[in-house]
Structure formats: C-alpha cells, structure tokens
Design an enzyme around this catalytic site. Structure first.
Site, PDB file in Angstrom:
ATOM      1  N   GLU A  89      44.164  37.756  37.387  1.00 18.50           N
ATOM      2  CA  GLU A  89      44.228  39.121  36.627  1.00 18.50           C
ATOM      3  C   GLU A  89      45.628  39.870  37.626  1.00 18.50           C
ATOM      4  OE1 GLU A  89      40.293  41.042  35.022  1.00 18.50           O
ATOM      5  OE2 GLU A  89      40.416  41.108  37.297  1.00 18.50           O
ATOM      6  N   CYS A 102      51.092  44.794  39.686  1.00 16.93           N
ATOM      7  CA  CYS A 102      49.959  44.275  40.846  1.00 16.93           C
ATOM      8  C   CYS A 102      49.841  43.428  40.553  1.00 16.93           C
ATOM      9  CB  CYS A 102      48.663  45.031  41.082  1.00 16.93           C
ATOM     10  SG  CYS A 102      47.760  44.452  42.450  1.00 16.93           S
ATOM     11  N   CYS A 109      39.719  33.310  46.452  1.00 19.30           N
ATOM     12  CA  CYS A 109      39.910  34.049  48.401  1.00 19.30           C
ATOM     13  C   CYS A 109      39.307  34.075  48.656  1.00 19.30           C
ATOM     14  CB  CYS A 109      40.397  35.469  48.014  1.00 19.30           C
ATOM     15  SG  CYS A 109      41.351  36.007  49.812  1.00 19.30           S
ATOM     16  N   CYS A 113      36.500  39.535  52.451  1.00 20.23           N
ATOM     17  CA  CYS A 113      35.813  40.985  53.081  1.00 20.23           C
ATOM     18  C   CYS A 113      34.635  41.435  51.847  1.00 20.23           C
ATOM     19  CB  CYS A 113      37.829  41.838  52.881  1.00 20.23           C
ATOM     20  SG  CYS A 113      38.805  41.113  53.707  1.00 20.23           S
ATOM     21  N   CYS A 116      35.198  43.114  48.770  1.00 17.08           N
ATOM     22  CA  CYS A 116      36.377  42.907  47.858  1.00 17.08           C
ATOM     23  C   CYS A 116      35.635  41.909  46.865  1.00 17.08           C
ATOM     24  CB  CYS A 116      37.774  42.149  48.524  1.00 17.08           C
ATOM     25  SG  CYS A 116      38.625  41.354  47.840  1.00 17.08           S
ATOM     26  N   GLY A 158      43.695  36.941  46.220  1.00 14.78           N
ATOM     27  CA  GLY A 158      44.328  36.417  46.827  1.00 14.78           C
ATOM     28  C   GLY A 158      44.417  36.949  47.591  1.00 14.78           C
ATOM     29  N   GLU A 159      44.752  35.793  49.189  1.00 12.48           N
ATOM     30  CA  GLU A 159      45.687  36.717  49.963  1.00 12.48           C
ATOM     31  C   GLU A 159      46.978  35.916  50.410  1.00 12.48           C
ATOM     32  OE1 GLU A 159      44.958  38.352  52.917  1.00 12.48           O
ATOM     33  OE2 GLU A 159      47.232  37.242  53.784  1.00 12.48           O
ATOM     34  N   SER A 190      50.772  42.234  50.472  1.00 12.63           N
ATOM     35  CA  SER A 190      49.916  42.994  51.536  1.00 12.63           C
ATOM     36  C   SER A 190      48.729  41.625  52.131  1.00 12.63           C
ATOM     37  CB  SER A 190      48.635  43.699  50.493  1.00 12.63           C
ATOM     38  OG  SER A 190      47.598  44.484  51.402  1.00 12.63           O
ATOM     39  N   SER A 212      45.400  45.520  55.375  1.00 18.67           N
ATOM     40  CA  SER A 212      44.513  45.944  55.518  1.00 18.67           C
ATOM     41  C   SER A 212      44.022  46.022  56.987  1.00 18.67           C
ATOM     42  CB  SER A 212      43.577  44.646  54.281  1.00 18.67           C
ATOM     43  OG  SER A 212      44.010  44.478  53.394  1.00 18.67           O
ATOM     44  N   LEU A 213      43.406  47.085  56.924  1.00 21.80           N
ATOM     45  CA  LEU A 213      42.785  47.623  58.149  1.00 21.80           C
ATOM     46  C   LEU A 213      42.074  47.833  58.670  1.00 21.80           C
ATOM     47  CD1 LEU A 213      44.501  47.558  61.839  1.00 21.80           C
ATOM     48  CD2 LEU A 213      44.546  50.075  61.286  1.00 21.80           C
ATOM     49  N   HIS A 214      41.381  48.941  57.614  1.00 21.80           N
ATOM     50  CA  HIS A 214      39.986  49.078  57.386  1.00 21.80           C
ATOM     51  C   HIS A 214      39.078  49.204  58.995  1.00 21.80           C
ATOM     52  CE1 HIS A 214      41.206  47.935  53.180  1.00 21.80           C
ATOM     53  NE2 HIS A 214      41.425  46.874  53.092  1.00 21.80           N
ATOM     54  N   ASN A 289      36.272  51.565  45.651  1.00 22.33           N
ATOM     55  CA  ASN A 289      36.263  51.348  44.314  1.00 22.33           C
ATOM     56  C   ASN A 289      35.128  50.444  43.722  1.00 22.33           C
ATOM     57  OD1 ASN A 289      38.104  52.477  43.262  1.00 22.33           O
ATOM     58  ND2 ASN A 289      39.929  50.696  43.655  1.00 22.33           N
ATOM     59  N   CYS A 332      42.037  48.219  42.842  1.00 23.19           N
ATOM     60  CA  CYS A 332      41.587  47.718  44.297  1.00 23.19           C
ATOM     61  C   CYS A 332      40.872  47.539  44.171  1.00 23.19           C
ATOM     62  CB  CYS A 332      42.354  48.426  45.288  1.00 23.19           C
ATOM     63  SG  CYS A 332      44.262  49.773  45.381  1.00 23.19           S
TER      64      CYS A 332
HETATM   65  N1  SAH Z   1      44.441  40.169  49.955  1.00 20.97           N
HETATM   66  C1  SAH Z   1      45.544  40.676  50.873  1.00 20.97           C
HETATM   67  C2  SAH Z   1      45.463  41.673  48.837  1.00 20.97           C
HETATM   68  C3  SAH Z   1      44.681  41.612  48.206  1.00 20.97           C
HETATM   69  S1  SAH Z   1      44.102  43.706  48.554  1.00 20.97           S
HETATM   70  C4  SAH Z   1      44.800  41.793  51.515  1.00 20.97           C
HETATM   71  O1  SAH Z   1      43.536  41.968  51.439  1.00 20.97           O
HETATM   72  O2  SAH Z   1      45.439  42.688  52.165  1.00 20.97           O
HETATM   73  C5  SAH Z   1      44.355  44.596  47.893  1.00 20.97           C
HETATM   74  C6  SAH Z   1      43.753  45.682  48.875  1.00 20.97           C
HETATM   75  O3  SAH Z   1      43.057  46.035  47.996  1.00 20.97           O
HETATM   76  C7  SAH Z   1      43.983  45.051  50.171  1.00 20.97           C
HETATM   77  O4  SAH Z   1      43.658  46.557  51.089  1.00 20.97           O
HETATM   78  C8  SAH Z   1      41.764  45.202  49.800  1.00 20.97           C
HETATM   79  O5  SAH Z   1      41.892  45.231  51.428  1.00 20.97           O
HETATM   80  C9  SAH Z   1      41.637  46.418  49.225  1.00 20.97           C
HETATM   81  N2  SAH Z   1      40.140  46.246  48.536  1.00 20.97           N
HETATM   82  C10 SAH Z   1      39.480  45.595  48.823  1.00 20.97           C
HETATM   83  N3  SAH Z   1      38.101  45.403  47.900  1.00 20.97           N
HETATM   84  C11 SAH Z   1      38.361  46.946  47.511  1.00 20.97           C
HETATM   85  C12 SAH Z   1      37.783  47.194  46.909  1.00 20.97           C
HETATM   86  N4  SAH Z   1      36.172  47.191  46.162  1.00 20.97           N
HETATM   87  N5  SAH Z   1      38.531  49.221  46.691  1.00 20.97           N
HETATM   88  C13 SAH Z   1      39.001  49.220  47.696  1.00 20.97           C
HETATM   89  N6  SAH Z   1      40.343  48.487  47.703  1.00 20.97           N
HETATM   90  C14 SAH Z   1      39.713  47.527  48.146  1.00 20.97           C
HETATM   91 FE1  SF4 Z   2      40.721  38.331  49.908  1.00 18.18          FE
HETATM   92 FE2  SF4 Z   2      42.177  40.743  50.442  1.00 18.18          FE
HETATM   93 FE3  SF4 Z   2      39.202  40.704  49.168  1.00 18.18          FE
HETATM   94 FE4  SF4 Z   2      39.492  40.326  51.393  1.00 18.18          FE
HETATM   95  S1  SF4 Z   2      40.323  42.424  50.592  1.00 18.18           S
HETATM   96  S2  SF4 Z   2      38.793  38.660  50.147  1.00 18.18           S
HETATM   97  S3  SF4 Z   2      41.643  38.877  51.732  1.00 18.18           S
HETATM   98  S4  SF4 Z   2      41.749  39.511  48.606  1.00 18.18           S
END
Ligand code: SAH
Ligand code: SF4
Length: 356
Positions: A89, A102, A109, A113, A116, A158-159, A190, A212-214, A289, A332
């Site tokens: 997408e 985007c 991936c 995480c 995600c 993806g990463e 990212s 992506s710190l989180h 989300n 996201c």
């Molecule tokens: N793989 C890369 C880039 C894609 S994700 C990464 O992880 O950075 C883009 C952003 O969306 C990242 O910061 C990711 O952590 C965040 N993200 C993933 N799942 C999400 C969700 N369910 N709600 C909000 N943000 C999310």
């Molecule tokens: Fe992969 Fe980024 Fe999703 Fe983590 S947040 S599973 S690195 S796409």
C-alpha cells in the site's frame, strides 16, 4: 530491463552497455519521471534508431493498481499488486501547503513490533527499486496539479533499512533534479532502529531521519520493538548522534506511539527527557491506530496532552500526529496490503487469538 528502477548512475551504465552516450540517461530520466512517459516511441529528443532499440531491450513498468480508496479527509490509499502473491500500500496525505506520500519498502516486515498491523502480516520479500519509486511515479500521475507530491516519508509497509540498497537507489531518484528533485529535508526515512542501516544511509544518502522510539527504557522497548534486543537504546542513541553529523536537519524525529496504560504515564515522559538530553531530537506522538485483532488501546486525548506537556516543559519540541485516513485503514500502522507470509507469523497470530 525495467528502466523505471534505475537511478542516474545505473541508467548511465545501461546506456554504456548499449554503446550509447551517458547523457541519454538524463534525457530518459526526464521522460520517465517528470513527464510520466512509458512509450519510448514518444521520446522525441532521442534518435529514432535508439527509440526502436529501447523498445526491444527495455520497458517502463510501475506496479499495477488493484485498489484506490479516498478517505473522508481526502487521504488516498492505493493497493498495488507487485506480483501474483503480494500487494503493498501507498498513501497520499494532502495538506494545505504540501502533499505527503507514504511509501512502502517491503511486502510485510520481519521485525514484528507488537502494535503494528504490517508486522502481524509476516514477511514475504523486499520491494525492488522499481516497485519503490513506482509508488511515487504512480502518485504523481494520478493526482491533480503540478508536482502534487512535495514530501515523501518511507513510513509505509516494511523496514526500509532492511532493504537498503533498493531504498537508496529510490531515494537517489527522489532527490535527482532530472527526476523528482525533492530536497533531502523533504524526504524522510523512518526506522525502528536498525543501526548498521543508519550508518550506511548516513554515508551513502543522508535524508531526514525518524526513529520509532516508542519506549523510554530497554525493558519496555524490548517488548514493543523486538529489534531493541539486538540494538538497545544506548547504541541507538549513539547511532543517532553519528547520523546527525551528516543529516540535512539538525535533529532526529522520535516517533512515539501512544498506547494506553503501556508507555503513556507521566513517569515515562520524564524518562524520555533523559534520552532527549543525549541527542538533538524532536518528538512526534502518534495516537495508536487500532486494526483487526490488535491488543492495545489508544491513549485518551487528555493523557496525550499531559504527556506532551511534560516533554514541552522539559524544553522539547513536540507535535502530536493528526490521525488521517483511519476510515479506510490508511493511518500509521494500519497498512497490511496483501502479503503471502513466509514467516508463518500470521498463522501463529490467528492461533493465539483462538486460544485467547
Ligand atoms: N518500519 C519503519 C517504518 C514504517 S512504520 C518503522 O517502524 O519506523 C511508520 C510508523 O508508524 C512507525 O513509527 C511505527 O512504529 C508506527 N506505527 C506502527 N503501528 C502503529 C499503530 N498501530 N498505530 C500508530 N502508529 C503505528
Ligand atoms: Fe516493521 Fe515498522 Fe511495523 Fe515494526 S512498526 S513491524 S519495523 S513496519
């Protein structure tokens, strides 16, 4: 050879191999990326013989659009078929003074995480340079107006730093004045914190960086972002500082998804100030989300405001990302595409659900 995926250097090599002058690369880049041309016969400043030769040895192919949805707020999502088993997408987010695309870098991936949707799909394969830049090529063709995409974020599926060679070639096309001519500050990669990739990107094609710190400590981050077990926070911060030596902006953006009761307390915010003291950074809070079967809840608005306030009082610049396109699962973390999982993670995920 699919010429859409060749950056200037690769295209020059292609012409050299066909006993043609290197400057043909510049002309063909213009035709493909600025004019959106796919038919060599119409490339009027190339000699007829060359046009005929190209038609036999080369093609210009973008991914095939199999879905096109527009959200109430104008966010538009395309589902792009990249092969018989996989679709990814791309999402266009229109704003007043800019339009952001985007872009996805992988079908699925591996990093898994916890919060995600893409991670829960499992992983199939890396996208080629043609499939990555093809998303921008398509968006520019399908959207109204001149150069509708002003910013690109590698924040789709993806990463990106685990598919770095293909991503770097695509980034070079985004930056190339003969192709898209975007400034380095308007192109953001990212990453969840793949350190060798951060160093390679810094050396080969530094663009704006989001990390992506989180979570503010290793214990929590190990759970939410499993790649942290391999590349823990101390090493990640050092890599951010190395990156900043060459970055087009003098800060990294830390993305922080707001998960109710998990990483959103006052104490977490205060801990983050400790990290922020070690690297020049800004914070971007992302309200979580939800997606089908996700096990987290979004922090409430008041909690997010309070969290942001603690960071701001500590001297940080904080923005809260506006949720866009969630009515069409384009926000996201909601991108899932159609991935033929080879990790068998999606099966495990379903099993877990049955047991619960
Ligand atoms: N793989 C890369 C880039 C894609 S994700 C990464 O992880 O950075 C883009 C952003 O969306 C990242 O910061 C990711 O952590 C965040 N993200 C993933 N799942 C999400 C969700 N369910 N709600 C909000 N943000 C999310
Ligand atoms: Fe992969 Fe980024 Fe999703 Fe983590 S947040 S599973 S690195 S796409």
């Amino acid at each position: 050879m699919n010429l859409i995926g060749l950056d200037a250097a690769a295209l020059e090599r292609f012409f050299a191999e066909h006993d043609e002058k290197p400057f043909r690369a510049r002309q063909v880049l213009h035709w493909i990326h600025q004019r959106g041309e796919t038919d060599f016969a119409r490339m009027s400043d190339l000699a007829k013989a060359l046009r005929e030769k190209l038609a036999t040895v080369a093609r210009i192919d973008a991914p095939v659009i199999v879905g096109d949805t527009t959200a109430e707020d104008g966010t538009r999502k395309w589902l792009l078929k990249v092969d018989d088993a996989n679709a990814v997408e791309a999402v266009f987010i229109p704003e007043v003074n800019r339009g952001t695309l985007c872009v996805s870098s992988q079908a699925g991936c591996v990093l898994d995480c916890a919060f995600c949707s893409t991670g829960k799909q499992g992983f199939n394969r890396n996208l080629s340079t043609a499939e990555i830049i093809g998303q921008l090529w398509l968006a520019n063709r399908l959207l109204e107006g001149e150069r509708p995409v002003s910013n690109v974020v590698m924040m789709g599926m993806g990463e990106p730093l685990l598919n770095l060679d293909n991503v770097i070639a695509a980034l070079r096309l985004m930056l190339d004045d003969n192709a898209y001519g975007l400034s380095r500050r308007r192109v953001t990669v990212s990453t969840s914190g793949v350190i060798p990739g951060m160093d390679q990107l810094r050396d080969e094609c530094p663009v704006a960086l989001a990390v992506s710190l989180h979570a503010p400590n290793d214990e929590l981050r190990d759970r939410l972002v499993p790649v942290n077990r391999k590349y823990p926070l101390r090493a990640l911060i050092a890599a951010c500082n190395r990156y900043l030596e060459r970055a087009p902006r003098d800060f990294v953006t830390f993305e922080y998804v707001m998960l109710e009761g998990v990483n959103d307390s006052d104490q977490h915010a205060r801990e983050l100030l400790g990290i922020a003291a070690r690297v020049r950074c800004k914070f971007n809070l992302i309200p979580f989300n939800p997606f089908p079967r996700s096990e987290f809840r979004r922090s409430e608005g008041e909690r997010i405001r309070r969290f942001a306030e603690i960071l701001q009082r500590g001297g940080l610049t904080v923005t809260t990302r506006k949720t866009r396109g969630d009515d069409i699962a384009a926000a996201c973390g909601q991108l899932a595409g159609d991935v033929a999982d080879r990790t068998r993670r999606s099966a495990l995920y379903r099993l877990k659900e049955v047991r619960a």
